[in-house]
Design a protein around this motif. Structure first.
Motif, mmCIF file in Angstrom:
data_model
loop_
_atom_site.group_PDB
_atom_site.id
_atom_site.type_symbol
_atom_site.label_atom_id
_atom_site.label_comp_id
_atom_site.label_asym_id
_atom_site.label_seq_id
_atom_site.Cartn_x
_atom_site.Cartn_y
_atom_site.Cartn_z
ATOM 1 N N PHE A 272 49.386 35.001 75.574
ATOM 2 C CA PHE A 272 48.337 34.010 75.367
ATOM 3 C C PHE A 272 47.434 33.888 74.189
ATOM 4 C CE2 PHE A 272 49.686 34.112 79.768
ATOM 5 C CZ PHE A 272 49.782 33.022 80.161
ATOM 6 N N VAL A 273 47.236 34.797 73.533
ATOM 7 C CA VAL A 273 46.319 35.077 72.417
ATOM 8 C C VAL A 273 47.219 34.212 71.271
ATOM 9 C CG1 VAL A 273 46.058 36.486 70.387
ATOM 10 C CG2 VAL A 273 45.082 37.215 72.431
ATOM 11 N N VAL A 274 48.645 34.697 70.916
ATOM 12 C CA VAL A 274 49.384 33.667 69.892
ATOM 13 C C VAL A 274 49.414 32.240 70.480
ATOM 14 C CG1 VAL A 274 51.816 33.425 69.167
ATOM 15 C CG2 VAL A 274 50.637 35.798 69.592
ATOM 16 N N ALA A 275 49.763 31.885 71.678
ATOM 17 C CA ALA A 275 49.475 30.764 72.167
ATOM 18 C C ALA A 275 48.393 29.850 72.025
ATOM 19 C CB ALA A 275 49.997 30.324 73.950
ATOM 20 N N SER A 276 47.015 30.482 72.365
ATOM 21 C CA SER A 276 45.755 29.998 72.123
ATOM 22 C C SER A 276 45.362 29.686 70.499
ATOM 23 C CB SER A 276 44.681 31.151 72.397
ATOM 24 O OG SER A 276 43.477 30.324 72.265
ATOM 25 N N VAL A 277 45.992 30.579 69.932
ATOM 26 C CA VAL A 277 45.602 30.110 68.302
ATOM 27 C C VAL A 277 46.433 29.199 67.751
ATOM 28 C CG1 VAL A 277 45.978 31.161 65.966
ATOM 29 C CG2 VAL A 277 45.067 32.622 67.792
ATOM 30 N N SER A 278 47.778 29.192 68.171
ATOM 31 C CA SER A 278 48.911 28.125 67.907
ATOM 32 C C SER A 278 48.052 26.585 68.235
ATOM 33 C CB SER A 278 50.133 28.451 68.380
ATOM 34 O OG SER A 278 50.630 29.562 67.878
ATOM 35 N N PHE A 279 47.916 26.551 69.622
ATOM 36 C CA PHE A 279 47.637 25.268 70.319
ATOM 37 C C PHE A 279 46.052 24.909 69.589
ATOM 38 C CE2 PHE A 279 50.849 26.423 73.547
ATOM 39 C CZ PHE A 279 51.457 25.228 73.388
ATOM 40 N N ASN A 280 45.304 25.810 69.441
ATOM 41 C CA ASN A 280 43.965 25.206 69.169
ATOM 42 C C ASN A 280 43.961 24.816 67.577
ATOM 43 O OD1 ASN A 280 41.581 25.425 71.109
ATOM 44 N ND2 ASN A 280 42.866 27.467 71.591
ATOM 45 N N LEU A 281 44.966 25.577 66.879
ATOM 46 C CA LEU A 281 44.933 25.110 65.324
ATOM 47 C C LEU A 281 45.693 23.787 65.397
ATOM 48 C CD1 LEU A 281 46.127 28.334 63.468
ATOM 49 C CD2 LEU A 281 44.103 27.242 63.211
ATOM 50 N N TYR A 282 46.742 23.465 66.268
ATOM 51 C CA TYR A 282 47.230 22.155 66.223
ATOM 52 C C TYR A 282 46.073 21.131 66.779
ATOM 53 C CZ TYR A 282 50.330 18.385 67.889
ATOM 54 O OH TYR A 282 50.980 17.350 67.702
ATOM 55 N N ARG A 283 45.277 21.712 67.715
ATOM 56 C CA ARG A 283 44.196 20.616 67.869
ATOM 57 C C ARG A 283 43.422 20.385 67.243
ATOM 58 N NH1 ARG A 283 43.104 16.329 70.710
ATOM 59 N NH2 ARG A 283 40.932 16.483 71.795
ATOM 60 N N ILE A 284 42.920 21.154 66.470
ATOM 61 C CA ILE A 284 41.993 20.845 65.104
ATOM 62 C C ILE A 284 42.535 20.047 64.314
ATOM 63 C CG2 ILE A 284 40.841 22.151 63.172
ATOM 64 C CD1 ILE A 284 40.615 24.701 65.050
ATOM 65 N N SER A 294 35.849 9.476 64.398
ATOM 66 C CA SER A 294 34.399 9.123 65.066
ATOM 67 C C SER A 294 33.446 10.510 65.414
ATOM 68 C CB SER A 294 34.543 8.355 66.433
ATOM 69 O OG SER A 294 35.266 9.167 67.330
ATOM 70 N N LEU A 295 32.272 9.777 65.794
ATOM 71 C CA LEU A 295 31.416 11.054 66.308
ATOM 72 C C LEU A 295 32.157 11.889 67.384
ATOM 73 C CD1 LEU A 295 27.865 9.287 65.809
ATOM 74 C CD2 LEU A 295 29.105 11.005 64.332
ATOM 75 N N ASN A 296 32.595 11.319 68.220
ATOM 76 C CA ASN A 296 33.180 11.790 69.290
ATOM 77 C C ASN A 296 34.473 12.869 68.972
ATOM 78 O OD1 ASN A 296 31.876 10.838 71.495
ATOM 79 N ND2 ASN A 296 33.118 8.997 71.914
ATOM 80 N N ASN A 297 35.208 12.264 67.723
ATOM 81 C CA ASN A 297 36.215 13.345 67.322
ATOM 82 C C ASN A 297 35.596 14.701 66.716
ATOM 83 O OD1 ASN A 297 37.470 10.666 66.735
ATOM 84 N ND2 ASN A 297 39.001 11.991 67.187
ATOM 85 N N VAL A 298 34.249 14.374 66.101
ATOM 86 C CA VAL A 298 33.485 15.688 65.640
ATOM 87 C C VAL A 298 33.397 16.579 66.661
ATOM 88 C CG1 VAL A 298 31.654 16.511 64.290
ATOM 89 C CG2 VAL A 298 33.079 14.411 63.564
ATOM 90 N N LYS A 299 32.825 15.891 67.931
ATOM 91 C CA LYS A 299 32.251 16.781 69.162
ATOM 92 C C LYS A 299 33.578 17.320 69.573
ATOM 93 C CE LYS A 299 31.419 15.617 74.178
ATOM 94 N NZ LYS A 299 30.946 14.929 74.955
ATOM 95 N N GLU A 300 34.581 16.713 69.670
ATOM 96 C CA GLU A 300 35.929 17.363 70.398
ATOM 97 C C GLU A 300 36.350 18.610 69.346
ATOM 98 O OE1 GLU A 300 39.015 14.581 71.146
ATOM 99 O OE2 GLU A 300 37.717 13.875 72.706
ATOM 100 N N LEU A 301 35.905 18.667 68.225
ATOM 101 C CA LEU A 301 36.320 19.961 67.216
ATOM 102 C C LEU A 301 35.678 21.061 67.482
ATOM 103 C CD1 LEU A 301 36.332 18.339 63.691
ATOM 104 C CD2 LEU A 301 38.195 19.708 64.752
ATOM 105 N N ILE A 302 34.501 21.102 68.158
ATOM 106 C CA ILE A 302 33.843 22.446 68.446
ATOM 107 C C ILE A 302 34.466 23.315 69.113
ATOM 108 C CG2 ILE A 302 31.725 23.152 69.451
ATOM 109 C CD1 ILE A 302 30.216 20.407 68.488
ATOM 110 N N MET A 303 35.045 22.850 70.558
ATOM 111 C CA MET A 303 35.675 23.683 71.377
ATOM 112 C C MET A 303 36.864 24.439 70.863
ATOM 113 S SD MET A 303 34.525 24.557 74.500
ATOM 114 C CE MET A 303 34.988 25.713 75.523
#
Length: 395
Positions: A272-284, A294-303
């Motif tokens: 799950f560590v490997v999956a978490s890093v991979s999916f969160n990098l993809y999300r970023i 937009s500002l909402n996109n910036v907000k979604e970057l934080i998590m």
């Protein structure tokens, strides 16, 4: 006499808060564990339910799994530690018994030094966890804060920091849902810090035992002993070497015992560590390269940034402690090699050569086929980036 409780004070507070301190398991703490585990697990389930109610695309799946894989680490860590709590208690009791058998003030000083180091690490990681909470609050209330700053009167729809589906009116129950999410995050963060630092402190103490083994070898083979060889000194050298070998053997036994107790937990966490890093990098990268910034996109970057940072830090600390244990065992070999064993009587030389032969084989922490070390951390990062690259290339 050393009381290990003083070395695990902050760990005890963190684990008591979530019902996982091994020495105080009552009916109330068991109920506490079941209650908190239910909150944590239900949060993970409600993060998966959007798969039922919405159409699945690669971007949508990555968005959901970026948070699910991260929260899965909380659930695995919390529940598996709870299942193995008696084994952890037994290990701490064995560690206390070994500390009770230490010989002199120098050995007490060594264990206290490693205990202080463990307390500092625990305090530093606890402070980091507390400091991450403001970032989480900003992520949740970004829109409201921005509206007040810019004096925007248009009402914005409520949005959760991560996608979740409760099958109720989320506008109406927004703050209850947010409370559930925040409580889950706090339980999970406390579990990660409390359990992780308890293991770290335990391994720190076993490293202290390796250092005591080195100290006993140096003390037994000191110049005064070797320059005045007589029957009494020979007995003292033999006794010192036996004590050194004994505490070294116990350090390896305790290390391997903990490793075997948490083997299944660590294997699940690696996945799950490997999956978490991979999916969160993809999300970023998905948010950064979106057509409509937009500002909402910036907000979604934080998590995703918080999740990726915490996961990489966790990977590094876990790998570093494995390298730390290996290095301390190697230092015992270096100590034996460097003492003036060649001027000792022949029967003592044979004993030293036996110790050298035993130490010539590396002592390492393993998870399955993997050796836990700094090199292992690099492998995990490289694997995570590789999976991220494959996902991003198929976009």
């Amino acid at each position: 006499m050393i009381r290990l409780e003083t070395h695990f004070n902050l760990n005890r507070i963190l684990l008591l808060a979530i019902g996982l301190w091994p020495y105080q398991q009552s009916n109330f703490t068991r109920l506490q564990f079941i209650f908190l585990s239910t909150i944590l697990t239900s949060s993970l389930i409600f993060q998966c339910t959007p798969f039922i109610s919405q159409k699945c695309t690669l971007d949508f799946v990555a968005k959901i799994l970026s948070s699910v894989s991260f929260f899965a680490l909380f659930v695995i860590k919390y529940n598996m530690f709870g299942i193995n709590i008696e084994a952890v208690k037994d290990l701490l009791e064995q560690l206390q018994l070994i500390c009770n058998e230490l010989k002199d003030k120098n050995e007490f000083a060594i264990i206290n030094e490693y205990g202080c180091s463990a307390r500092r690490c625990t305090a530093a990681l606890t402070i980091c966890a507390i400091c991450s909470l403001p970032a989480l609050i900003v992520a949740q209330f970004w829109s409201s804060i921005l509206n007040n700053v810019l004096s925007i009167n248009v009402s914005q729809p409520y949005r959760l920091p991560i996608p979740m589906e409760y099958f109720v009116d989320q506008e109406k129950y927004f703050y209850w849902i947010l409370l559930h999410l925040n409580i889950s995050f706090c339980i999970g963060a406390t579990a990660m810090v409390g359990i992780g630092t308890t293991f770290l402190a335990y391994y720190q103490h076993t490293c202290g035992m390796f250092k005591i083994a080195s100290y006993r070898i140096k003390h037994a083979m000191s110049n005064n002993m070797l320059q005045n060889i007589n029957f009494q000194n020979e007995l003292l050298i033999f006794e010192g070497l036996i004590w050194a070998v004994d505490i070294h053997r116990q350090a390896m036994r305790l290390t391997k015992h903990l490793q075997s107790s948490i083997q299944s937990m660590m294997f699940c966490i690696i996945v799950f560590v490997v999956a978490s890093v991979s999916f969160n990098l993809y999300r970023i990268f998905q948010i950064i390269h979106a057509d409509d910034i937009s500002l909402n996109n910036v907000k979604e970057l934080i998590m995703p940034i918080i999740c990726a940072t915490i996961t990489v830090l966790y990977m590094f600390l876990s790998s570093y402690i494995g390298q730390y244990v290996t290095d301390h065992n190697h230092n015992v070999f270096v100590t034996v090699y460097n003492v003036r064993w060649y001027i000792a009587p022949l029967h003592i030389q044979r004993m030293i050569l036996f110790v050298l032969q035993r130490e010539s084989k590396d002592f390492v922490l393993t998870v399955g086929l993997f050796v836990v070390s700094i090199e292992f951390f690099a492998t995990l990062v490289k694997t995570s980036v590789s999976y991220f690259t494959v996902m991003y290339s198929t976009k």
